[in-house]
Design an enzyme around this catalytic site. Sequence first.
Site, PDB file in Angstrom:
ATOM      1  N   SER A   1      63.825  52.758  46.845  1.00  0.00           N
ATOM      2  CA  SER A   1      63.706  53.095  48.110  1.00  0.00           C
ATOM      3  C   SER A   1      63.963  54.690  48.482  1.00  0.00           C
ATOM      4  O   SER A   1      62.989  55.277  47.964  1.00  0.00           O
ATOM      5  CB  SER A   1      64.715  52.539  49.159  1.00  0.00           C
ATOM      6  OG  SER A   1      64.479  52.519  50.480  1.00  0.00           O
TER       7      SER A   1
ATOM      8  N   ASP B   1      57.607  44.065  52.138  1.00  0.00           N
ATOM      9  CA  ASP B   1      58.446  44.993  52.651  1.00  0.00           C
ATOM     10  C   ASP B   1      58.602  45.678  54.046  1.00  0.00           C
ATOM     11  O   ASP B   1      57.437  46.053  54.487  1.00  0.00           O
ATOM     12  CB  ASP B   1      58.601  46.272  51.587  1.00  0.00           C
ATOM     13  CG  ASP B   1      59.708  47.275  51.473  1.00  0.00           C
ATOM     14  OD1 ASP B   1      60.209  47.226  52.598  1.00  0.00           O
ATOM     15  OD2 ASP B   1      60.073  48.072  50.717  1.00  0.00           O
TER      16      ASP B   1
ATOM     17  N   HIS C   1      62.134  44.099  50.862  1.00  0.00           N
ATOM     18  CA  HIS C   1      62.864  45.425  50.524  1.00  0.00           C
ATOM     19  C   HIS C   1      63.921  45.108  49.381  1.00  0.00           C
ATOM     20  O   HIS C   1      64.945  45.061  49.913  1.00  0.00           O
ATOM     21  CB  HIS C   1      63.263  46.503  51.566  1.00  0.00           C
ATOM     22  CG  HIS C   1      63.500  47.552  51.434  1.00  0.00           C
ATOM     23  ND1 HIS C   1      62.694  48.500  51.159  1.00  0.00           N
ATOM     24  CD2 HIS C   1      64.902  48.444  51.584  1.00  0.00           C
ATOM     25  CE1 HIS C   1      63.236  49.515  50.892  1.00  0.00           C
ATOM     26  NE2 HIS C   1      64.436  49.676  51.119  1.00  0.00           N
TER      27      HIS C   1
END
Length: 218
Positions: free
Chosen positions: A114, A165, A197
């Site tokens: 991320s 995601d 995610h």
Amino acid sequence: MTTLSGPMLAPFSGGRPRQIVVLLHGYGSDGSDLIALASHWQQLLPDALFVSPNGPEVARGNPAGYQWFALDLDRVESRAAGLPMARPVVVEFLKALWEQTGLSARDTLLVGFSQGAMMALHVGTSLDEPLMGVIAFSGAFVPPEGFYDGSKARPPVCLVHGDMDSVVDPALSAEAAEALREAGFEVSYHVDHGVGHGISPDGLAFASAFIEGVTATL
């Protein structure tokens, strides 16, 4: 300059480090989260030192965790401004590791998830010497200064992103793959179907195969 620190694991072999794997966590998390990836890769890299530093700032949205840069309402602007500001902190951390271990960029894998993936891509494409590789799970790419003039190193890059995601748009990894390939990078890109995610077993297996590839000649 902020000095980063966080959990680390000595080489599984018990010997001196011959590689370094640096793991950069996501927004609001910490190094203890991503160091868990070491257990999946220690058999592949028994001589690797795994290091997972905490981000340089306490996360505004989660005081129990850390951030590499602040997230404002406009995420595009946050990335564009935050990544160059945080880059020197990570670069200095890498240089300190290389000085302490006697290793170099070519012995180092830079891995992120991320926001940490965004850092890994930004930093990994900004260095003068190529890293062993860059692995970015659920990230995005903001080209560093000098990227387009061809003056920076081109390490192999692995991109993994879940197509479900809802936190970081999967299209951002597709765009990263295109931009990096156009610039002459060797890119391994995997779309993790049905995944949100996070890092799934399939995504982890793809990244592991990438590691096997970049370490085959060591």
